[in-house]
Design a protein around this motif. Structure first.
Motif, PDB file in Angstrom:
ATOM      1  N   LEU A 228     -19.998   0.487  60.327  1.00  0.00           N
ATOM      2  CA  LEU A 228     -19.972  -0.972  60.444  1.00  0.00           C
ATOM      3  C   LEU A 228     -18.552  -1.477  60.688  1.00  0.00           C
ATOM      4  O   LEU A 228     -18.311  -2.342  61.528  1.00  0.00           O
ATOM      5  N   ALA A 229     -17.606  -0.901  59.969  1.00  0.00           N
ATOM      6  CA  ALA A 229     -16.225  -1.360  60.131  1.00  0.00           C
ATOM      7  C   ALA A 229     -15.667  -0.955  61.495  1.00  0.00           C
ATOM      8  O   ALA A 229     -14.901  -1.703  62.107  1.00  0.00           O
ATOM      9  N   GLN A 230     -16.069   0.225  61.993  1.00  0.00           N
ATOM     10  CA  GLN A 230     -15.553   0.661  63.299  1.00  0.00           C
ATOM     11  C   GLN A 230     -16.117  -0.174  64.437  1.00  0.00           C
ATOM     12  O   GLN A 230     -15.415  -0.473  65.402  1.00  0.00           O
ATOM     13  N   VAL A 231     -17.400  -0.558  64.337  1.00  0.00           N
ATOM     14  CA  VAL A 231     -17.974  -1.312  65.459  1.00  0.00           C
ATOM     15  C   VAL A 231     -17.700  -2.807  65.340  1.00  0.00           C
ATOM     16  O   VAL A 231     -17.860  -3.544  66.300  1.00  0.00           O
TER      17      VAL A 231
ATOM     18  N   MET B 265      -9.108  10.837  73.403  1.00  0.00           N
ATOM     19  CA  MET B 265      -9.166   9.565  72.642  1.00  0.00           C
ATOM     20  C   MET B 265      -9.245   8.377  73.607  1.00  0.00           C
ATOM     21  O   MET B 265      -8.580   8.366  74.632  1.00  0.00           O
ATOM     22  N   GLN B 266     -10.091   7.402  73.283  1.00  0.00           N
ATOM     23  CA  GLN B 266     -10.243   6.212  74.118  1.00  0.00           C
ATOM     24  C   GLN B 266      -9.420   5.067  73.519  1.00  0.00           C
ATOM     25  O   GLN B 266      -9.239   5.002  72.297  1.00  0.00           O
ATOM     26  N   LYS B 267      -8.979   4.174  74.418  1.00  0.00           N
ATOM     27  CA  LYS B 267      -8.207   3.023  73.939  1.00  0.00           C
ATOM     28  C   LYS B 267      -8.846   1.746  74.454  1.00  0.00           C
ATOM     29  O   LYS B 267      -9.193   1.658  75.629  1.00  0.00           O
ATOM     30  N   VAL B 268      -8.974   0.757  73.593  1.00  0.00           N
ATOM     31  CA  VAL B 268      -9.414  -0.583  74.015  1.00  0.00           C
ATOM     32  C   VAL B 268      -8.300  -1.533  73.602  1.00  0.00           C
ATOM     33  O   VAL B 268      -7.840  -1.489  72.454  1.00  0.00           O
ATOM     34  N   THR B 269      -7.862  -2.359  74.540  1.00  0.00           N
ATOM     35  CA  THR B 269      -6.812  -3.312  74.168  1.00  0.00           C
ATOM     36  C   THR B 269      -7.439  -4.664  73.842  1.00  0.00           C
ATOM     37  O   THR B 269      -8.322  -5.135  74.557  1.00  0.00           O
ATOM     38  N   VAL B 270      -6.998  -5.245  72.744  1.00  0.00           N
ATOM     39  CA  VAL B 270      -7.387  -6.619  72.430  1.00  0.00           C
ATOM     40  C   VAL B 270      -6.206  -7.473  72.901  1.00  0.00           C
ATOM     41  O   VAL B 270      -5.123  -7.431  72.311  1.00  0.00           O
ATOM     42  N   SER B 271      -6.409  -8.195  73.998  1.00  0.00           N
ATOM     43  CA  SER B 271      -5.283  -8.916  74.612  1.00  0.00           C
ATOM     44  C   SER B 271      -5.161 -10.321  74.046  1.00  0.00           C
ATOM     45  O   SER B 271      -5.965 -11.199  74.364  1.00  0.00           O
ATOM     46  N   LEU B 272      -4.170 -10.493  73.201  1.00  0.00           N
ATOM     47  CA  LEU B 272      -3.956 -11.799  72.555  1.00  0.00           C
ATOM     48  C   LEU B 272      -2.459 -12.137  72.584  1.00  0.00           C
ATOM     49  O   LEU B 272      -1.859 -12.406  71.556  1.00  0.00           O
ATOM     50  N   LYS B 273      -1.890 -12.079  73.777  1.00  0.00           N
ATOM     51  CA  LYS B 273      -0.451 -12.329  73.958  1.00  0.00           C
ATOM     52  C   LYS B 273       0.360 -11.514  72.952  1.00  0.00           C
ATOM     53  O   LYS B 273       0.180 -10.307  72.875  1.00  0.00           O
ATOM     54  N   GLU B 274       1.229 -12.189  72.163  1.00  0.00           N
ATOM     55  CA  GLU B 274       2.110 -11.424  71.270  1.00  0.00           C
ATOM     56  C   GLU B 274       1.340 -10.780  70.105  1.00  0.00           C
ATOM     57  O   GLU B 274       1.889  -9.969  69.370  1.00  0.00           O
TER      58      GLU B 274
ATOM     59  N   GLY C 177     -24.374   0.068  59.734  1.00  0.00           N
ATOM     60  CA  GLY C 177     -23.663  -0.027  61.014  1.00  0.00           C
ATOM     61  C   GLY C 177     -24.643  -0.264  62.150  1.00  0.00           C
ATOM     62  O   GLY C 177     -24.381  -1.041  63.071  1.00  0.00           O
ATOM     63  N   LEU C 178     -25.808   0.403  62.073  1.00  0.00           N
ATOM     64  CA  LEU C 178     -26.802   0.238  63.139  1.00  0.00           C
ATOM     65  C   LEU C 178     -27.265  -1.217  63.252  1.00  0.00           C
ATOM     66  O   LEU C 178     -27.554  -1.703  64.345  1.00  0.00           O
ATOM     67  N   ALA C 179     -27.306  -1.925  62.122  1.00  0.00           N
ATOM     68  CA  ALA C 179     -27.718  -3.340  62.172  1.00  0.00           C
ATOM     69  C   ALA C 179     -26.750  -4.126  63.062  1.00  0.00           C
ATOM     70  O   ALA C 179     -27.162  -4.919  63.916  1.00  0.00           O
ATOM     71  N   GLU C 180     -25.440  -3.891  62.888  1.00  0.00           N
ATOM     72  CA  GLU C 180     -24.464  -4.609  63.726  1.00  0.00           C
ATOM     73  C   GLU C 180     -24.547  -4.107  65.182  1.00  0.00           C
ATOM     74  O   GLU C 180     -24.334  -4.884  66.115  1.00  0.00           O
ATOM     75  N   ILE C 181     -24.869  -2.830  65.353  1.00  0.00           N
ATOM     76  CA  ILE C 181     -24.980  -2.289  66.716  1.00  0.00           C
ATOM     77  C   ILE C 181     -26.181  -2.920  67.429  1.00  0.00           C
ATOM     78  O   ILE C 181     -26.095  -3.271  68.611  1.00  0.00           O
ATOM     79  N   ILE C 182     -27.275  -3.107  66.699  1.00  0.00           N
ATOM     80  CA  ILE C 182     -28.445  -3.806  67.277  1.00  0.00           C
ATOM     81  C   ILE C 182     -28.016  -5.213  67.692  1.00  0.00           C
ATOM     82  O   ILE C 182     -28.371  -5.716  68.761  1.00  0.00           O
ATOM     83  N   LYS C 183     -27.209  -5.859  66.831  1.00  0.00           N
ATOM     84  CA  LYS C 183     -26.680  -7.202  67.164  1.00  0.00           C
ATOM     85  C   LYS C 183     -25.954  -7.164  68.507  1.00  0.00           C
ATOM     86  O   LYS C 183     -26.211  -8.005  69.381  1.00  0.00           O
ATOM     87  N   TYR C 184     -25.064  -6.186  68.692  1.00  0.00           N
ATOM     88  CA  TYR C 184     -24.342  -6.077  69.975  1.00  0.00           C
ATOM     89  C   TYR C 184     -25.305  -5.840  71.130  1.00  0.00           C
ATOM     90  O   TYR C 184     -25.099  -6.328  72.232  1.00  0.00           O
ATOM     91  N   GLY C 185     -26.358  -5.045  70.874  1.00  0.00           N
ATOM     92  CA  GLY C 185     -27.346  -4.766  71.916  1.00  0.00           C
ATOM     93  C   GLY C 185     -28.051  -6.035  72.359  1.00  0.00           C
ATOM     94  O   GLY C 185     -28.407  -6.183  73.522  1.00  0.00           O
TER      95      GLY C 185
ATOM     96  N   VAL D 191     -19.261   3.289  69.447  1.00  0.00           N
ATOM     97  CA  VAL D 191     -18.119   2.561  68.868  1.00  0.00           C
ATOM     98  C   VAL D 191     -17.281   1.960  70.003  1.00  0.00           C
ATOM     99  O   VAL D 191     -16.839   0.805  69.935  1.00  0.00           O
ATOM    100  N   LEU D 192     -17.124   2.729  71.079  1.00  0.00           N
ATOM    101  CA  LEU D 192     -16.341   2.232  72.221  1.00  0.00           C
ATOM    102  C   LEU D 192     -17.007   0.999  72.853  1.00  0.00           C
ATOM    103  O   LEU D 192     -16.351  -0.021  73.088  1.00  0.00           O
ATOM    104  N   MET D 193     -18.330   1.097  73.108  1.00  0.00           N
ATOM    105  CA  MET D 193     -19.024  -0.034  73.756  1.00  0.00           C
ATOM    106  C   MET D 193     -18.959  -1.293  72.880  1.00  0.00           C
ATOM    107  O   MET D 193     -18.688  -2.398  73.375  1.00  0.00           O
ATOM    108  N   CYS D 194     -19.187  -1.129  71.585  1.00  0.00           N
ATOM    109  CA  CYS D 194     -19.156  -2.302  70.687  1.00  0.00           C
ATOM    110  C   CYS D 194     -17.731  -2.860  70.613  1.00  0.00           C
ATOM    111  O   CYS D 194     -17.537  -4.088  70.617  1.00  0.00           O
ATOM    112  N   SER D 195     -16.737  -1.967  70.557  1.00  0.00           N
ATOM    113  CA  SER D 195     -15.345  -2.433  70.471  1.00  0.00           C
ATOM    114  C   SER D 195     -14.988  -3.240  71.715  1.00  0.00           C
ATOM    115  O   SER D 195     -14.282  -4.255  71.628  1.00  0.00           O
ATOM    116  N   CYS D 196     -15.457  -2.772  72.891  1.00  0.00           N
ATOM    117  CA  CYS D 196     -15.170  -3.502  74.144  1.00  0.00           C
ATOM    118  C   CYS D 196     -15.785  -4.902  74.090  1.00  0.00           C
ATOM    119  O   CYS D 196     -15.134  -5.884  74.472  1.00  0.00           O
ATOM    120  N   ILE D 197     -17.030  -4.988  73.625  1.00  0.00           N
ATOM    121  CA  ILE D 197     -17.685  -6.305  73.564  1.00  0.00           C
ATOM    122  C   ILE D 197     -16.919  -7.198  72.591  1.00  0.00           C
ATOM    123  O   ILE D 197     -16.585  -8.347  72.903  1.00  0.00           O
TER     124      ILE D 197
END
Ligand code: NAD
Ligand code: GLY
Length: 366
Positions: free
Chosen positions: A133-136, A1-10, A182-190, A220-226
Motif C-alpha cells: 500500500l505504501a509503495q503504490v 531499477m526503474q525511476k519515476v520522477t515527480v516533477s514539482l520544480k524545486e 495494497g490490492l484495494a488501492e491498486i483496484i482504485k488505480y485500475g 508498483v511502477l504503473m501506480c507510481s506513474c499515475i
C-alpha cells in the motif's frame, strides 16, 4: 531499477522501484546531498525485527543513526506519538543536522513525514515504504498527517520527500492481509487511471502469493506513474484533480473511524468504500450495471473486504462522512466511478442513497 520522477520544480524527486532498490541507499542519500547529515529512522518493532540489521548495514556510511520505534497500529498515527518522538530527536540533533527516513508502511510514512514537516519548520526526509500500500500510494505525493478521534488525517501538511525508495524485496515478508490492503488501492488505480491495471487484475490468478516479484514491480511502477502525474497537476489538492485519488476513501475513512481504527485496516475500508461508492454511482445512473458488476467481482476475487461486520452500522458510518476533508461548505463530495478508467466528482448525494449503498456494500461482508 526503474525511476519515476515527480516533477514539482524545486520539490521534484525520484521514486526508485525494483528488487534490491535500497541496496545502494548510501549512494542515493549522498546524491541527495545528505552525506553530512545524520539519519533519524522512524519505524516500528515488527519492521525493525525483520529489517533493522539490513537497514543498519545500508546506512553504514553514517557515523550516527538514531532508530526510533512507534507502536505498530493506526492508533499510533496520533499527535500523542509525535510529541513523544520530539524529545529524542531534539537530543540527537543538538550538535548535528538531521534528516528523517520513514521505514515501514503508510502509518510510519504519514507519521514520520509529518514530524519531518513540522520539526524546526521542516527537515529533509526520505520514504522507504515496506508495504504494498505504501509503495503504490502513501509514500508518494507528500501528504503527511496524524489522525484525530473525529476523523482520519485531520492534522497534516503537504511536505514532499526528497526521494522514495520502493524496494520490492520488502514485500516478500508481508502477510496476506497486508497484500490485500495494497490490492484495494491498486483496484482504485485500475478504476481511476488505467484500465490496463484493472485488466491485469481481472486476468491474473486470485492466488496473488504466487505472483512473481516482476509482476509486483510492474504494478508498483504503473501506480507510481499515475500518482506522480496526478500530484504534478494538483500538488495541493485544490484543483479537483488529485481528489480522484480519494475514490473509495470518503466512505472508507468513515468506516475506519467508526471502527475506532482497530478492527478495519485502511485498505479494507477503501475496498468497502470503492464498493459502496460504486453502488452510489450506479444508483445515480452514472455507472453501468456491467461496470458495477466488474468492480464488485474484482473486490470479491481478491477478498479485500473487512472480515467482520462489527461496527458497520450504516447510520454510524454515515455520521463520520461529514468530517471528510474533501467536503465543501459541510457538503460531502464523492469521487464516483463513471466507467473503468474514469471518475466524476459529485456533491450533495442524497442521504437515502448513501444509506442504501452502505446496506448493499455491507451485504457483501461475511
Ligand atoms: P501499516 O503502516 O499499518 O502497515 C501494515 C502492517 O504491515 C503493519 O503491521 C506493519 O508493521 C507491517 N509491515 C510493514 N512492512 C512490512 C514488511 N515488509 N513485512 C512484514 N510486515 C510489514 O499500514 P499501511 O496499509 O501500509 O498504511 C496505511 C496508512 O497509510 C493509513 O494510515 C492511511 O491513512 C495511510 N495512507 C496515506 C496515504 C497518503 O497519501 N499519505 C495514502 C494512502 C494511505
Ligand atoms: N492518498 C490521496 C492523495 O495522495 O491525494
Amino acid at each position: 531499477m526503474q525511476k519515476v520522477t515527480v516533477s514539482l520544480k524545486e520539490r521534484s524527486y525520484e521514486i526508485l522501484i525494483g528488487k534490491g532498490a535500497s541496496i545502494g541507499l548510501s549512494g542515493i542519500l549522498s546524491r541527495l546531498g545528505l552525506s553530512s547529515y545524520s539519519p533519524v529512522v522512524v519505524s516500528n518493532p515488527l519492521v525493525y525485527k525483520i529489517y533493522r540489521n539490513l537497514l543498519q548495514d545500508r546506512l553504514a556510511a553514517f557515523k550516527d543513526v538514531l532508530f526510533l520505534s512507534v507502536p505498530d497500529s493506526e492508533r499510533s498515527k496520533s499527535w500523542h506519538t509525535i510529541s513523544k518522538l520530539v524529545r529524542p530527536v531534539l537530543d540527537f540533533s543538538r550538535d548535528k543536522s538531521i534528516f528523517l527516513i520513514t521505514f515501514g508502511g503508510g502509518v510510519v510514512g504519514d507519521l514520520g513525514g509529518f514530524l519531518a514537516a513540522i520539526y524546526k519548520r521542516g527537515v529533509p526526509y526520505v520514504q522507504i515504504p515496506t508495504t504494498l500500500l505504501a509503495q503504490v500510494d502513501s509514500a508518494i505525493g507528500g501528504k503527511v498527517a496524524v489522525d484525530l478521534s473525529n476523523g482520519k488525517n485531520l492534522l497534516g501538511a503537504f511536505y514532499q520527500p526528497r526521494a522514495v525508495v520502493s524496494d520490492i524485496d520488502f514485500l516478500s515478508t508481508l502477510p496476506e492481509r497486508e497484500i490485500k490492503n495494497g490490492l484495494a488501492e491498486i483496484i482504485k488505480y485500475g478504476i481511476l487511471g488505467k484500465s490496463k491495471i484493472f485488466n491485469i487484475l481481472e486476468e491474473s490468478t486470485a492466488d496473488f502469493v504466487s505472483w512473481p516479484a516482476e509482476t509486483w514491480a510492474d504494478i508498483v511502477l504503473m501506480c507510481s506513474c499515475i500518482k506522480a502525474s496526478i500530484v504534478e497537476k494538483d500538488e495541493l489538492d485544490n484543483k479537483d484533480i488529485r481528489i480522484a485519488l480519494n475514490l473509495g476513501h470518503t466512505i472508507g475513512h468513515a468506516v475506519e473511524t467508526a471502527c475506532g481504527y482497530k478492527s478495519v485496516t485502511h485498505g479494507e475500508g477503501v475496498a468497502f468504500g470503492i464498493l459502496a461508492e460504486s453502488v452510489i454511482s450506479n444508483l445515480l445512473g452514472i455507472l453501468s450495471e456491467v461496470d458495477l458488476g466488474r468492480i464488485i467481482k474484482i473486490i470479491l476475487k481478491y477478498k479485500c473486504l473487512p472480515a467482520i461486520k462489527k461496527g458497520f452500522c450504516p447510520k454510524r458510518v454515515a455520521s463520520f462522512i461529514c468530517y471528510d476533508k474533501k467536503a465543501k461548505l459541510g457538503i460531502s463530495r464523492f469521487v464516483l466511478p463513471k466507467s473503468i478508467g474514469e471518475t466524476e466528482v459529485v456533491s450533495g448525494v442524497d442521504a437515502g442513497v448513501i444509506a442504501q449503498s452502505l446496506e448493499k456494500a455491507k451485504s457483501f461482508v461475511n
